[in-house]
Design an enzyme around this catalytic site. Structure first.
Site, PDB file in Angstrom:
ATOM      1  N   MET A  45     -35.889  14.827 -14.108  1.00  0.00           N
ATOM      2  CA  MET A  45     -35.283  15.278 -12.846  1.00  0.00           C
ATOM      3  C   MET A  45     -36.307  16.097 -12.061  1.00  0.00           C
ATOM      4  O   MET A  45     -35.934  16.882 -11.184  1.00  0.00           O
ATOM      5  CB  MET A  45     -34.034  16.113 -13.122  1.00  0.00           C
ATOM      6  CG  MET A  45     -32.936  15.298 -13.812  1.00  0.00           C
ATOM      7  SD  MET A  45     -31.289  15.899 -13.462  1.00  0.00           S
ATOM      8  CE  MET A  45     -31.403  17.551 -14.069  1.00  0.00           C
ATOM      9  N   ALA A  47     -39.250  19.079 -11.394  1.00  0.00           N
ATOM     10  CA  ALA A  47     -39.488  20.467 -11.847  1.00  0.00           C
ATOM     11  C   ALA A  47     -40.212  20.435 -13.193  1.00  0.00           C
ATOM     12  O   ALA A  47     -39.805  21.097 -14.152  1.00  0.00           O
ATOM     13  CB  ALA A  47     -38.179  21.252 -11.935  1.00  0.00           C
ATOM     14  N   HIS A  49     -42.749  20.501 -16.407  1.00  0.00           N
ATOM     15  CA  HIS A  49     -43.548  21.500 -17.114  1.00  0.00           C
ATOM     16  C   HIS A  49     -44.219  20.823 -18.301  1.00  0.00           C
ATOM     17  O   HIS A  49     -44.120  19.590 -18.466  1.00  0.00           O
ATOM     18  CB  HIS A  49     -42.672  22.681 -17.547  1.00  0.00           C
ATOM     19  CG  HIS A  49     -41.408  22.270 -18.245  1.00  0.00           C
ATOM     20  ND1 HIS A  49     -41.407  21.658 -19.483  1.00  0.00           N
ATOM     21  CD2 HIS A  49     -40.111  22.351 -17.874  1.00  0.00           C
ATOM     22  CE1 HIS A  49     -40.174  21.393 -19.843  1.00  0.00           C
ATOM     23  NE2 HIS A  49     -39.353  21.785 -18.884  1.00  0.00           N
ATOM     24  N   HIS A  52     -42.408  18.132 -20.287  1.00  0.00           N
ATOM     25  CA  HIS A  52     -42.417  16.773 -19.727  1.00  0.00           C
ATOM     26  C   HIS A  52     -43.789  16.135 -19.921  1.00  0.00           C
ATOM     27  O   HIS A  52     -43.886  14.928 -20.169  1.00  0.00           O
ATOM     28  CB  HIS A  52     -42.102  16.803 -18.229  1.00  0.00           C
ATOM     29  CG  HIS A  52     -40.752  17.362 -17.907  1.00  0.00           C
ATOM     30  ND1 HIS A  52     -40.568  18.652 -17.467  1.00  0.00           N
ATOM     31  CD2 HIS A  52     -39.517  16.804 -17.983  1.00  0.00           C
ATOM     32  CE1 HIS A  52     -39.282  18.867 -17.262  1.00  0.00           C
ATOM     33  NE2 HIS A  52     -38.617  17.768 -17.574  1.00  0.00           N
ATOM     34  N   GLY A 168     -36.976  14.535 -24.835  1.00  0.00           N
ATOM     35  CA  GLY A 168     -37.358  15.724 -25.587  1.00  0.00           C
ATOM     36  C   GLY A 168     -36.313  16.090 -26.634  1.00  0.00           C
ATOM     37  O   GLY A 168     -35.108  15.955 -26.390  1.00  0.00           O
ATOM     38  N   GLN A 174     -28.179  15.710 -25.797  1.00  0.00           N
ATOM     39  CA  GLN A 174     -28.515  14.607 -24.875  1.00  0.00           C
ATOM     40  C   GLN A 174     -29.183  13.470 -25.653  1.00  0.00           C
ATOM     41  O   GLN A 174     -28.840  12.302 -25.498  1.00  0.00           O
ATOM     42  CB  GLN A 174     -29.450  15.142 -23.785  1.00  0.00           C
ATOM     43  CG  GLN A 174     -30.122  14.059 -22.975  1.00  0.00           C
ATOM     44  CD  GLN A 174     -30.834  14.594 -21.744  1.00  0.00           C
ATOM     45  OE1 GLN A 174     -30.209  15.028 -20.806  1.00  0.00           O
ATOM     46  NE2 GLN A 174     -32.150  14.553 -21.736  1.00  0.00           N
ATOM     47  N   LEU A 205     -39.740  25.513 -23.693  1.00  0.00           N
ATOM     48  CA  LEU A 205     -39.948  25.305 -22.255  1.00  0.00           C
ATOM     49  C   LEU A 205     -38.721  24.631 -21.643  1.00  0.00           C
ATOM     50  O   LEU A 205     -38.136  23.728 -22.230  1.00  0.00           O
ATOM     51  CB  LEU A 205     -41.182  24.440 -22.005  1.00  0.00           C
ATOM     52  CG  LEU A 205     -42.526  25.023 -22.416  1.00  0.00           C
ATOM     53  CD1 LEU A 205     -43.671  24.215 -21.801  1.00  0.00           C
ATOM     54  CD2 LEU A 205     -42.677  26.488 -22.035  1.00  0.00           C
ATOM     55  N   SER A 206     -38.357  25.112 -20.458  1.00  0.00           N
ATOM     56  CA  SER A 206     -37.210  24.569 -19.739  1.00  0.00           C
ATOM     57  C   SER A 206     -37.432  24.846 -18.256  1.00  0.00           C
ATOM     58  O   SER A 206     -38.021  25.884 -17.900  1.00  0.00           O
ATOM     59  CB  SER A 206     -35.938  25.268 -20.206  1.00  0.00           C
ATOM     60  OG  SER A 206     -34.917  25.117 -19.245  1.00  0.00           O
ATOM     61  N   SER A 207     -36.930  23.951 -17.405  1.00  0.00           N
ATOM     62  CA  SER A 207     -37.088  24.219 -15.964  1.00  0.00           C
ATOM     63  C   SER A 207     -36.256  25.433 -15.547  1.00  0.00           C
ATOM     64  O   SER A 207     -36.464  25.994 -14.478  1.00  0.00           O
ATOM     65  CB  SER A 207     -36.714  22.984 -15.144  1.00  0.00           C
ATOM     66  OG  SER A 207     -35.592  22.373 -15.704  1.00  0.00           O
TER      67      SER A 207
HETATM   68  O1  PAF Z   1     -33.243  15.562 -19.280  1.00  0.00           O
HETATM   69  C1  PAF Z   1     -33.226  15.311 -18.054  1.00  0.00           C
HETATM   70  O2  PAF Z   1     -34.109  15.705 -17.300  1.00  0.00           O
HETATM   71  C2  PAF Z   1     -32.057  14.518 -17.482  1.00  0.00           C
HETATM   72  O3  PAF Z   1     -30.871  14.817 -18.131  1.00  0.00           O
HETATM   73  C3  PAF Z   1     -32.314  13.012 -17.474  1.00  0.00           C
HETATM   74  C4  PAF Z   1     -32.407  12.457 -18.877  1.00  0.00           C
HETATM   75  C5  PAF Z   1     -33.582  12.686 -16.698  1.00  0.00           C
HETATM   76  C6  PAF Z   1     -31.138  12.296 -16.771  1.00  0.00           C
HETATM   77  O4  PAF Z   1     -30.974  12.738 -15.454  1.00  0.00           O
END
Ligand code: PAF
Length: 305
Positions: A45, A47, A49, A52, A168, A174, A205-207
């Protein structure tokens, strides 16, 4: 010195399809009939870091062609203010992806993803999507799975290449749900989990970390410290002493604990075996969620793996 090549950016599915088949076509890459070409996909999504970047680097390492997506999915946000305050920084994100060698970025608009408005038919995350984060954010996982289902279709390379998708371990619920969806709905995609990236002090790490004040960031370290306690015990095959880990978190006044549980890694159900009083031997996942100031943080640690 070689210059970093910026990834190509496409905004429509038609352009995405053209660009991926061009890229795959340009990669006969192998002389061996048994070695299939491959496409690695990193949905995000934005943002972005280092967490990602780890996904993108893993995809680059494993595949001939790497596609990332950047789409802030309105379906997975509850409060409109959360959606509004979610950071948008396309240029910066593209630089990070360029540094990881990503070939192509799919950055669709909301109209491109949901041309008829909010979809009538969505993916139901079932019981697994109702607990933990699902209980705190009703509808979040249905919205997340719906967009991942759509993205997996749109990016899919077809039969001409293997398809690997990178997520991740930080978002453990998720990840478990996406694995279930891919199995239950027969997606021809392999899901690759990439370990959580942490600050040197241990914060995952997290946005959302950007919203923490400096003292809150220090206080938040208690989450990874509590998980570490269980990881060390699991490694020594000792009983897990979950109460001490919980006490560590609740003893930090700036942190308000939501849940701290040790569960089965794929179902997120309570463990079939007793890990509190007996020596720990199996595999498990420790999950924690807490509010630090105005920010809700989650973290987890695989135990015994
Ligand atoms: O983890 C994320 O950034 C979101 O949940 C994803 C998997 C891109 C779906 O919008």
């Amino acid at each position: 010195m070689s210059e970093t090549v910026m990834p190509r950016v496409v905004k429509t599915s038609a352009d995405l399809r053209l660009a991926t088949s061009e890229l795959l076509g340009g990669h006969p890459a192998t002389n061996h009939a048994d070695q299939q070409r491959s496409l690695g996909f990193v949905p995000t999504m934005g943002a972005l870091h280092e967490g990602h970047a780890a996904l993108a680097r893993a995809a680059r390492r494993d595949n001939e062609v790497v596609v990332a997506s950047i789409f802030v999915n309105p379906l997975q946000f509850g409060e409109p203010s959360d959606l509004q305050r979610y950071p948008r920084q396309l240029e910066k994100d593209l630089e990070l992806l360029a540094g990881c060698g990503v070939d192509l970025v799919f950055a669709p608009s909301e109209e491109e993803m949901y041309p008829a408005g909010p979809p009538l038919v969505t993916v139901n995350s079932g019981e697994l999507g109702q607990k933990f984060e699902g209980a705190a954010r009703p509808g979040h996982f249905d919205g997340m799975l719906t967009v991942v289902a759509k993205l997996l279709h749109r990016v899919a390379p077809g039969v001409e290449a293997a398809y690997r998708c990178y997520f991740g371990q930080k978002d453990a619920q998720q990840l478990a749900l996406i694995r279930r969806m891919v199995n239950d709905l027969d997606y021809p995609a392999e899901i690759i989990a990439v370990p959580t990236v942490r600050t040197p002090a241990g914060l995952a790490l997290s946005s959302r970390n950007r919203f923490l004040e400096a003292d809150e960031e220090d206080a938040a370290l208690v989450l990874s410290r509590a998980l570490r306690l269980l990881v060390d015990r699991a490694r020594r095959h000792e009983p897990l002493d979950i109460d001490s880990a919980v006490a560590l978190v609740t003893g930090q006044p700036e942190v308000s604990l939501d849940y701290f549980e040790v569960v089965d890694p794929s179902t997120l159900e309570p463990l079939a075996f007793n890990c509190k009083d007996k020596p720990f031997t199996g595999e498990a996942l420790a999950l924690v969620a807490a509010r630090v100031g105005s920010v809700r943080l989650i973290d987890n640690a695989p135990l015994g793996q």
